[in-house]
Motif scaffolding. Sequence first.
Motif, PDB file in Angstrom:
ATOM      1  N   SER A  28       1.045  -1.091   0.361  1.00 14.59           N
ATOM      2  CA  SER A  28      -0.088  -0.497  -0.668  1.00 14.59           C
ATOM      3  C   SER A  28       1.114   1.180   0.088  1.00 14.59           C
ATOM      4  O   SER A  28       1.755   1.230   0.267  1.00 14.59           O
ATOM      5  N   CYS A  29       0.655   1.936  -1.037  1.00 12.76           N
ATOM      6  CA  CYS A  29       1.053   3.705  -0.103  1.00 12.76           C
ATOM      7  C   CYS A  29      -0.151   4.362  -0.339  1.00 12.76           C
ATOM      8  O   CYS A  29      -0.763   4.628   0.265  1.00 12.76           O
ATOM      9  N   ASP A  30       0.726   5.918   0.542  1.00 17.33           N
ATOM     10  CA  ASP A  30       0.403   6.552   1.285  1.00 17.33           C
ATOM     11  C   ASP A  30      -0.821   7.266   0.174  1.00 17.33           C
ATOM     12  O   ASP A  30      -2.325   8.301   0.958  1.00 17.33           O
ATOM     13  N   THR A  31      -1.036   7.970  -0.748  1.00 23.75           N
ATOM     14  CA  THR A  31      -1.841   8.409  -1.975  1.00 23.75           C
ATOM     15  C   THR A  31      -2.624   7.379  -2.079  1.00 23.75           C
ATOM     16  O   THR A  31      -3.209   8.669  -3.068  1.00 23.75           O
ATOM     17  N   ASP A  32      -2.404   6.466  -1.797  1.00 23.29           N
ATOM     18  CA  ASP A  32      -3.380   5.086  -2.651  1.00 23.29           C
ATOM     19  C   ASP A  32      -4.506   4.487  -0.865  1.00 23.29           C
ATOM     20  O   ASP A  32      -4.263   4.769  -0.441  1.00 23.29           O
ATOM     21  N   ALA A  33      -5.704   4.953  -1.718  1.00 22.61           N
ATOM     22  CA  ALA A  33      -6.857   4.671  -0.933  1.00 22.61           C
ATOM     23  C   ALA A  33      -7.409   3.269  -0.174  1.00 22.61           C
ATOM     24  O   ALA A  33      -8.178   3.026  -0.146  1.00 22.61           O
ATOM     25  N   THR A  34      -6.750   2.689  -1.986  1.00 22.67           N
ATOM     26  CA  THR A  34      -7.350   1.429  -2.006  1.00 22.67           C
ATOM     27  C   THR A  34      -6.144   0.217  -0.779  1.00 22.67           C
ATOM     28  O   THR A  34      -4.926   0.577  -0.803  1.00 22.67           O
ATOM     29  N   CYS A  35      -6.055  -0.048   0.199  1.00 21.98           N
ATOM     30  CA  CYS A  35      -5.610  -1.140   1.020  1.00 21.98           C
ATOM     31  C   CYS A  35      -6.272  -2.511   1.014  1.00 21.98           C
ATOM     32  O   CYS A  35      -7.002  -2.777   1.704  1.00 21.98           O
ATOM     33  N   VAL A  36      -5.366  -3.123   1.362  1.00 21.83           N
ATOM     34  CA  VAL A  36      -5.481  -4.903   1.944  1.00 21.83           C
ATOM     35  C   VAL A  36      -5.353  -4.717   3.455  1.00 21.83           C
ATOM     36  O   VAL A  36      -3.659  -4.540   3.807  1.00 21.83           O
ATOM     37  N   GLU A  37      -6.168  -5.298   4.650  1.00 25.40           N
ATOM     38  CA  GLU A  37      -5.403  -5.016   6.051  1.00 25.40           C
ATOM     39  C   GLU A  37      -5.578  -6.349   6.199  1.00 25.40           C
ATOM     40  O   GLU A  37      -6.661  -7.225   6.088  1.00 25.40           O
ATOM     41  N   VAL A  38      -4.481  -7.274   7.453  1.00 25.31           N
ATOM     42  CA  VAL A  38      -4.775  -8.031   7.707  1.00 25.31           C
ATOM     43  C   VAL A  38      -4.098  -7.939   9.344  1.00 25.31           C
ATOM     44  O   VAL A  38      -4.241  -7.223  10.407  1.00 25.31           O
ATOM     45  N   ALA A  39      -4.924  -8.474  10.301  1.00 24.97           N
ATOM     46  CA  ALA A  39      -5.613  -9.087  11.980  1.00 24.97           C
ATOM     47  C   ALA A  39      -5.402 -10.584  12.075  1.00 24.97           C
ATOM     48  O   ALA A  39      -5.739 -11.319  10.670  1.00 24.97           O
ATOM     49  N   SER A  40      -4.961 -10.628  13.273  1.00 26.64           N
ATOM     50  CA  SER A  40      -4.520 -12.064  13.613  1.00 26.64           C
ATOM     51  C   SER A  40      -5.503 -12.071  14.808  1.00 26.64           C
ATOM     52  O   SER A  40      -4.432 -11.649  15.568  1.00 26.64           O
ATOM     53  N   ALA A  41      -5.845 -13.157  15.427  1.00 25.10           N
ATOM     54  CA  ALA A  41      -6.058 -13.145  16.643  1.00 25.10           C
ATOM     55  C   ALA A  41      -7.066 -14.956  16.851  1.00 25.10           C
ATOM     56  O   ALA A  41      -7.989 -15.348  15.675  1.00 25.10           O
ATOM     57  N   ALA A  42      -7.001 -15.775  18.109  1.00 23.60           N
ATOM     58  CA  ALA A  42      -7.398 -16.847  18.197  1.00 23.60           C
ATOM     59  C   ALA A  42      -7.180 -17.764  17.244  1.00 23.60           C
ATOM     60  O   ALA A  42      -8.219 -18.530  16.839  1.00 23.60           O
ATOM     61  N   GLY A  43      -5.620 -18.170  16.638  1.00 28.73           N
ATOM     62  CA  GLY A  43      -5.533 -18.607  15.692  1.00 28.73           C
ATOM     63  C   GLY A  43      -6.404 -18.168  14.359  1.00 28.73           C
ATOM     64  O   GLY A  43      -6.146 -19.394  13.765  1.00 28.73           O
ATOM     65  N   ARG A  44      -7.018 -17.243  13.791  1.00 28.44           N
ATOM     66  CA  ARG A  44      -8.001 -16.945  12.548  1.00 28.44           C
ATOM     67  C   ARG A  44      -6.885 -15.765  11.967  1.00 28.44           C
ATOM     68  O   ARG A  44      -6.597 -15.194  12.588  1.00 28.44           O
ATOM     69  N   VAL A  45      -6.641 -15.506  10.771  1.00 27.86           N
ATOM     70  CA  VAL A  45      -6.403 -14.469  10.123  1.00 27.86           C
ATOM     71  C   VAL A  45      -7.434 -13.960   9.123  1.00 27.86           C
ATOM     72  O   VAL A  45      -7.733 -14.692   8.372  1.00 27.86           O
ATOM     73  N   GLN A  46      -7.419 -12.652   9.340  1.00 31.20           N
ATOM     74  CA  GLN A  46      -9.142 -11.621   8.905  1.00 31.20           C
ATOM     75  C   GLN A  46      -8.149 -11.309   7.843  1.00 31.20           C
ATOM     76  O   GLN A  46      -7.368 -10.365   7.974  1.00 31.20           O
TER      77      GLN A  46
END
Length: 63
Positions: free
Chosen positions: A13-31
């Motif tokens: 991702s870059c600061d000038t582009d509003a599109t982005c993929v984000e990830v988070a992990s908790a309880a053995g799952r990745v979202q």
Amino acid sequence: MGERLRWVSSSYSCDTDATCVEVASAAGRVQVRDSRQGPDEDAPRLTFSAAAWALFIAHTTAD
């Protein structure tokens, strides 16, 4: 609701582009979510087991 997720932006991702993929992990799952959906906890997201996520990453980063 469970523990609050800590979302991390993709390194592609870059600061000038509003599109982005984000990830988070908790309880053995990745979202995975699209950051354009905002912080809404009800926004659509994909959920992977930790093992499935590891296979996905290995496949997408293979030469």
